[in-house]
Design a protein around this motif. Structure first.
Motif, PDB file in Angstrom:
ATOM      1  N   GLN A   1       0.840  -1.212   0.000  1.00  0.00           N
ATOM      2  CA  GLN A   1       0.000   0.000   0.000  1.00  0.00           C
ATOM      3  C   GLN A   1       0.862   1.244   0.000  1.00  0.00           C
ATOM      4  O   GLN A   1       0.376   2.345  -0.244  1.00  0.00           O
ATOM      5  N   VAL A   2       2.143   1.066   0.340  1.00  0.00           N
ATOM      6  CA  VAL A   2       3.007   2.231   0.522  1.00  0.00           C
ATOM      7  C   VAL A   2       4.204   2.150  -0.425  1.00  0.00           C
ATOM      8  O   VAL A   2       4.857   1.115  -0.532  1.00  0.00           O
ATOM      9  N   ARG A   3       4.460   3.267  -1.096  1.00  0.00           N
ATOM     10  CA  ARG A   3       5.647   3.386  -1.952  1.00  0.00           C
ATOM     11  C   ARG A   3       6.566   4.408  -1.295  1.00  0.00           C
ATOM     12  O   ARG A   3       6.130   5.511  -0.952  1.00  0.00           O
ATOM     13  N   MET A   4       7.830   4.048  -1.085  1.00  0.00           N
ATOM     14  CA  MET A   4       8.786   4.975  -0.477  1.00  0.00           C
ATOM     15  C   MET A   4       9.692   5.517  -1.583  1.00  0.00           C
ATOM     16  O   MET A   4      10.278   4.734  -2.337  1.00  0.00           O
ATOM     17  N   LEU A   5       9.809   6.824  -1.682  1.00  0.00           N
ATOM     18  CA  LEU A   5      10.712   7.429  -2.667  1.00  0.00           C
ATOM     19  C   LEU A   5      11.705   8.325  -1.932  1.00  0.00           C
ATOM     20  O   LEU A   5      11.353   9.432  -1.513  1.00  0.00           O
ATOM     21  N   PHE A   6      12.931   7.843  -1.766  1.00  0.00           N
ATOM     22  CA  PHE A   6      13.960   8.661  -1.130  1.00  0.00           C
ATOM     23  C   PHE A   6      14.695   9.467  -2.202  1.00  0.00           C
ATOM     24  O   PHE A   6      14.594   9.185  -3.395  1.00  0.00           O
ATOM     25  N   SER A   7      15.470  10.453  -1.741  1.00  0.00           N
ATOM     26  CA  SER A   7      16.158  11.361  -2.669  1.00  0.00           C
ATOM     27  C   SER A   7      15.185  11.978  -3.662  1.00  0.00           C
ATOM     28  O   SER A   7      15.502  12.173  -4.843  1.00  0.00           O
ATOM     29  N   HIS A   8      13.994  12.251  -3.181  1.00  0.00           N
ATOM     30  CA  HIS A   8      12.973  12.921  -3.991  1.00  0.00           C
ATOM     31  C   HIS A   8      12.479  14.147  -3.233  1.00  0.00           C
ATOM     32  O   HIS A   8      12.139  14.048  -2.065  1.00  0.00           O
ATOM     33  N   GLU A   9      12.411  15.244  -3.941  1.00  0.00           N
ATOM     34  CA  GLU A   9      12.039  16.506  -3.301  1.00  0.00           C
ATOM     35  C   GLU A   9      10.701  16.994  -3.836  1.00  0.00           C
ATOM     36  O   GLU A   9      10.482  17.012  -5.052  1.00  0.00           O
ATOM     37  N   HIS A  10       9.851  17.406  -2.916  1.00  0.00           N
ATOM     38  CA  HIS A  10       8.563  17.968  -3.320  1.00  0.00           C
ATOM     39  C   HIS A  10       8.766  19.432  -3.683  1.00  0.00           C
ATOM     40  O   HIS A  10       9.301  20.202  -2.895  1.00  0.00           O
ATOM     41  N   LEU A  11       8.303  19.811  -4.871  1.00  0.00           N
ATOM     42  CA  LEU A  11       8.516  21.187  -5.330  1.00  0.00           C
ATOM     43  C   LEU A  11       7.257  22.027  -5.215  1.00  0.00           C
ATOM     44  O   LEU A  11       7.316  23.244  -5.336  1.00  0.00           O
ATOM     45  N   GLY A  12       6.113  21.389  -5.010  1.00  0.00           N
ATOM     46  CA  GLY A  12       4.847  22.131  -4.940  1.00  0.00           C
ATOM     47  C   GLY A  12       3.863  21.618  -5.982  1.00  0.00           C
ATOM     48  O   GLY A  12       4.120  20.628  -6.677  1.00  0.00           O
ATOM     49  N   SER A  13       2.726  22.323  -6.096  1.00  0.00           N
ATOM     50  CA  SER A  13       1.676  21.877  -7.020  1.00  0.00           C
ATOM     51  C   SER A  13       1.912  22.437  -8.416  1.00  0.00           C
ATOM     52  O   SER A  13       2.392  23.563  -8.566  1.00  0.00           O
ATOM     53  N   GLY A  14       1.564  21.655  -9.425  1.00  0.00           N
ATOM     54  CA  GLY A  14       1.629  22.111 -10.821  1.00  0.00           C
ATOM     55  C   GLY A  14       0.316  21.804 -11.510  1.00  0.00           C
ATOM     56  O   GLY A  14      -0.601  21.252 -10.889  1.00  0.00           O
ATOM     57  N   SER A  15       0.214  22.128 -12.795  1.00  0.00           N
ATOM     58  CA  SER A  15      -1.057  21.928 -13.501  1.00  0.00           C
ATOM     59  C   SER A  15      -1.381  20.444 -13.680  1.00  0.00           C
ATOM     60  O   SER A  15      -2.543  20.060 -13.826  1.00  0.00           O
ATOM     61  N   ASN A  16      -0.353  19.557 -13.660  1.00  0.00           N
ATOM     62  CA  ASN A  16      -0.598  18.121 -13.853  1.00  0.00           C
ATOM     63  C   ASN A  16      -0.478  17.321 -12.562  1.00  0.00           C
ATOM     64  O   ASN A  16      -0.359  16.106 -12.601  1.00  0.00           O
ATOM     65  N   GLY A  17      -0.450  18.004 -11.427  1.00  0.00           N
ATOM     66  CA  GLY A  17      -0.330  17.288 -10.152  1.00  0.00           C
ATOM     67  C   GLY A  17       0.788  17.889  -9.314  1.00  0.00           C
ATOM     68  O   GLY A  17       1.245  19.009  -9.570  1.00  0.00           O
ATOM     69  N   GLU A  18       1.220  17.110  -8.338  1.00  0.00           N
ATOM     70  CA  GLU A  18       2.315  17.582  -7.477  1.00  0.00           C
ATOM     71  C   GLU A  18       3.650  17.359  -8.185  1.00  0.00           C
ATOM     72  O   GLU A  18       3.875  16.292  -8.762  1.00  0.00           O
ATOM     73  N   LYS A  19       4.510  18.347  -8.111  1.00  0.00           N
ATOM     74  CA  LYS A  19       5.815  18.264  -8.784  1.00  0.00           C
ATOM     75  C   LYS A  19       6.839  17.675  -7.820  1.00  0.00           C
ATOM     76  O   LYS A  19       7.009  18.183  -6.706  1.00  0.00           O
ATOM     77  N   VAL A  20       7.519  16.627  -8.255  1.00  0.00           N
ATOM     78  CA  VAL A  20       8.520  15.954  -7.426  1.00  0.00           C
ATOM     79  C   VAL A  20       9.795  15.785  -8.245  1.00  0.00           C
ATOM     80  O   VAL A  20       9.741  15.283  -9.370  1.00  0.00           O
ATOM     81  N   ARG A  21      10.930  16.234  -7.676  1.00  0.00           N
ATOM     82  CA  ARG A  21      12.205  16.095  -8.395  1.00  0.00           C
ATOM     83  C   ARG A  21      12.982  14.915  -7.839  1.00  0.00           C
ATOM     84  O   ARG A  21      13.187  14.805  -6.626  1.00  0.00           O
ATOM     85  N   ASP A  22      13.430  14.031  -8.752  1.00  0.00           N
ATOM     86  CA  ASP A  22      14.343  12.947  -8.363  1.00  0.00           C
ATOM     87  C   ASP A  22      15.737  13.567  -8.273  1.00  0.00           C
ATOM     88  O   ASP A  22      16.300  13.982  -9.295  1.00  0.00           O
ATOM     89  N   LEU A  23      16.268  13.652  -7.075  1.00  0.00           N
ATOM     90  CA  LEU A  23      17.526  14.375  -6.881  1.00  0.00           C
ATOM     91  C   LEU A  23      18.726  13.633  -7.468  1.00  0.00           C
ATOM     92  O   LEU A  23      19.796  14.214  -7.629  1.00  0.00           O
ATOM     93  N   ARG A  24      18.552  12.359  -7.806  1.00  0.00           N
ATOM     94  CA  ARG A  24      19.682  11.620  -8.407  1.00  0.00           C
ATOM     95  C   ARG A  24      19.766  11.870  -9.903  1.00  0.00           C
ATOM     96  O   ARG A  24      20.830  11.866 -10.487  1.00  0.00           O
ATOM     97  N   THR A  25      18.625  12.100 -10.535  1.00  0.00           N
ATOM     98  CA  THR A  25      18.633  12.307 -11.985  1.00  0.00           C
ATOM     99  C   THR A  25      18.278  13.734 -12.371  1.00  0.00           C
ATOM    100  O   THR A  25      18.406  14.116 -13.529  1.00  0.00           O
ATOM    101  N   GLU A  26      17.764  14.506 -11.387  1.00  0.00           N
ATOM    102  CA  GLU A  26      17.275  15.877 -11.609  1.00  0.00           C
ATOM    103  C   GLU A  26      15.997  15.915 -12.447  1.00  0.00           C
ATOM    104  O   GLU A  26      15.515  16.979 -12.830  1.00  0.00           O
ATOM    105  N   ARG A  27      15.420  14.745 -12.725  1.00  0.00           N
ATOM    106  CA  ARG A  27      14.178  14.751 -13.514  1.00  0.00           C
ATOM    107  C   ARG A  27      12.990  15.082 -12.618  1.00  0.00           C
ATOM    108  O   ARG A  27      12.936  14.695 -11.458  1.00  0.00           O
ATOM    109  N   ILE A  28      12.034  15.798 -13.191  1.00  0.00           N
ATOM    110  CA  ILE A  28      10.848  16.202 -12.429  1.00  0.00           C
ATOM    111  C   ILE A  28       9.658  15.342 -12.865  1.00  0.00           C
ATOM    112  O   ILE A  28       9.423  15.159 -14.072  1.00  0.00           O
ATOM    113  N   HIS A  29       8.952  14.790 -11.873  1.00  0.00           N
ATOM    114  CA  HIS A  29       7.801  13.931 -12.144  1.00  0.00           C
ATOM    115  C   HIS A  29       6.528  14.592 -11.621  1.00  0.00           C
ATOM    116  O   HIS A  29       6.582  15.377 -10.681  1.00  0.00           O
ATOM    117  N   ASP A  30       5.414  14.220 -12.226  1.00  0.00           N
ATOM    118  CA  ASP A  30       4.119  14.645 -11.693  1.00  0.00           C
ATOM    119  C   ASP A  30       3.533  13.521 -10.869  1.00  0.00           C
ATOM    120  O   ASP A  30       3.574  12.352 -11.277  1.00  0.00           O
TER     121      ASP A  30
END
Ligand SMILES: Cc1cc2nc3c(=O)[nH]c(=O)nc-3n(C[C@H](O)[C@H](O)[C@H](O)COP(=O)(O)OP(=O)(O)OC[C@H]3O[C@@H](n4cnc5c(N)ncnc54)[C@H](O)[C@@H]3O)c2cc1C
Length: 462
Positions: free
Chosen positions: A106-135
């Motif tokens: 039921q739980v997914r753990m994502l470490f080295s991930h930073e919450h950047l705030g809300s965006g138009s497609n959902g919450e913005k999360v940056r993977d600090l290892r790749t610098e890629r931003i996910h919704d």
């Protein structure tokens, strides 16, 4: 990549994990926990090497997993008190707790991930290892488990400046550097400074080689009143002392005189006014050890450390090249102002019962699962900020008592509280027939309503 989840918990410290653990125990919610750190545990991952819990391990952590073995220590400053985990033990525990949560599926753990705030497609999360931003598409709520993020020595910025040649280090580096100094200046008023002094004394430094620069003097609870399980009567005795002092206090100073006279609160120097109250605790043995340090500088906060002098708010004092200055001035507990815990689309984890971060986060998770309206949830979980000064004690304590009365009138909440391992008085029912426990319960019940009324008068904020 787009992720979907019911809850996005930002922060994998004690609060975020205790919340997620209690929420998933109640049903089928899908939870994603993220943290910019590389592992679970929050501030404990960067704590100073000799840190321990200041409370017993028995009621710390997440509800579904015990921390430690409920051992009673036999020697040292914690003798006859329940074990307190070291920083490393706390980190290992939270790693285990996070792994167990992930295994529930039921739980997914994502470490080295930073919450950047809300965006138009959902919450913005940056993977600090790749610098890629996910919704992240959040179906129910974003849970802010970092609103009360702790300020710790390893990551805080000192509020004073220092000359390039002055010997100033973080308390994290004390064990490695201690042997290189002839004497020590400990900067700070709180529990970390007390821990640094005790570490020096325990490691053979004579008290007259320690100077303690204390902007404020602090009150500490006697840890003897926070012992759970078979010693739970001591906690009830402490609550009775709070209620008696609160019921009869004429003003704040009188309140603290009563709390000190009863042995509930301790200060290191009883001849000096103490105005700081952060809710931390020491054993009487620790207080006795700290009283050996008599070179105390009370000239306010440090402004600048030079090679030969320390400049403070209200004057200056000499120092030297052989002196190691140990920075223990990080704020520690975060006393951010209260806001509603349950908001549209958002939960902001805060204290409810005073000084119980694990319990509170878990309770909020339980209430989120069991109640429908935010108004009802907020009624059961009103925020109760961490204290900073003695003026905060009436608000903090009376708010807890009023809220606990609401829990008792709701059978499911009362049952959860009674059964939770994070509830420091969880064992009370098992020991309520002991005469000493009965006396403490009676004293508490006799005074608590008068105390709520009197403390509400002393507290300008309610
Ligand atoms: C030295 C010390 C000792 C203590 N001892 C005790 C004790 O014995 N008993 C007790 O009950 N309490 C104790 N406390 C109180 C303490 O605050 C809690 O125990 C608890 O560990 C705090 O956990 P937290 O999750 O609220 O905050 P934190 O541990 O600070 O965790 C917050 C997390 O949020 C993450 N984060 C922040 N912003 C973002 C973002 N944008 N994106 C992703 N992640 C983010 C941070 O990386 C961090 O890991 C102690 C506190 C300190 C400082």
């Amino acid at each position: 990549m787009v992720l979907e989840t019911d809850y996005l918990v930002v922060g994998a410290g004690a609060s975020g994990l205790a919340f997620a653990d209690a929420l998933v125990a109640e049903g089928g919610a899908v939870v994603t926990v993220i943290d910019r750190r590389g592992a679970a545990g929050g501030h404990w991952l960067h704590a100073y090497p000799f840190v321990r819990l200041h409370t017993p391990s028995a009621y710390y952590g997440v509800n579904s997993l015990a921390l430690g073995e409920d051992r009673i220590d036999e020697v040292g400053e914690n003798a006859w008190h329940y074990e307190r985990a070291t920083g490393d033990e706390v980190c290992r525990y939270f790693t285990q707790a996070a792994t167990r949560l992930a295994h529930t599926r039921q739980v997914r753990m994502l470490f080295s991930h930073e919450h950047l705030g809300s965006g138009s497609n959902g919450e913005k999360v940056r993977d600090l290892r790749t610098e890629r931003i996910h919704d992240v598409v959040v179906r129910r709520k974003v849970v802010d488990a970092r609103y009360l993020e702790a300020s710790i020595p390893a990551t805080h910025s000192a509020s004073f400046t220092m000359a390039p040649d002055a010997r100033v280090l973080s308390v994290n580096d004390l064990p490695a550097a201690a042997a290189s100094a002839s004497s020590y200046a400990v900067l700070g008023s709180g529990k970390t400074a007390a821990d640094a002094c005790i570490w020096l004394l325990d490691n053979g430094v004579e008290p007259d080689r320690i100077r303690w620069i204390r902007p404020r003097d602090a009150w500490f609870y006697d840890r003897g009143h926070f012992q759970p399980l078979v010693q739970v009567g001591a906690i009830m005795e402490g609550f009775a002392l709070d209620a008696e002092a609160g019921a009869h206090a004429r003003n704040i100073d009188d309140l603290f005189e009563r709390l000190e006279a009863s042995g509930r609160l301790l200060r290191i120097d009883p001849s000096w006014p103490a105005t700081m109250y952060r809710g931390t605790m020491l054993s009487r043995r620790e207080v006795d050890a700290l009283r050996q340090i008599t070179d105390v500088v009370r000239l306010g906060r440090v402004r600048r450390i030079e090679v030969d002098r320390i400049v403070l708010e209200h004057g200056e004092t000499k120092t030297g090249t052989g002196v190691l200055h140990i920075d223990c001035t990080a704020l520690g507990l975060n006393d951010a102002p209260a806001m509603p815990i349950f908001q549209p689309g958002r939960i902001v984890l805060q204290q409810v019962r005073h000084l119980s971060p694990s319990f509170n986060a878990a309770l909020i998770g339980f209430v989120e699962a069991r109640r429908e309206s935010d108004a009802d949830k907020n009624r059961l979980c009103p925020p109760n900020p961490y204290p900073s000064s003695i003026e905060d004690w009436p608000r903090m304590t009376s708010r807890t008592w009023r809220t606990e009365a609401r829990w008792l009138s709701e059978p499911d909440v009362a049952a959860w509280v009674a059964a939770s391992r994070l509830n420091l008085i969880g064992a009370l029912a098992d020991h309520a027939n002991k005469p000493s426990v009965q006396v403490a319960i009676k004293r508490y019940l006799t005074h608590v309503q008068a105390a709520v009324d009197r403390l509400s008068q002393l507290d300008g904020s309610t």
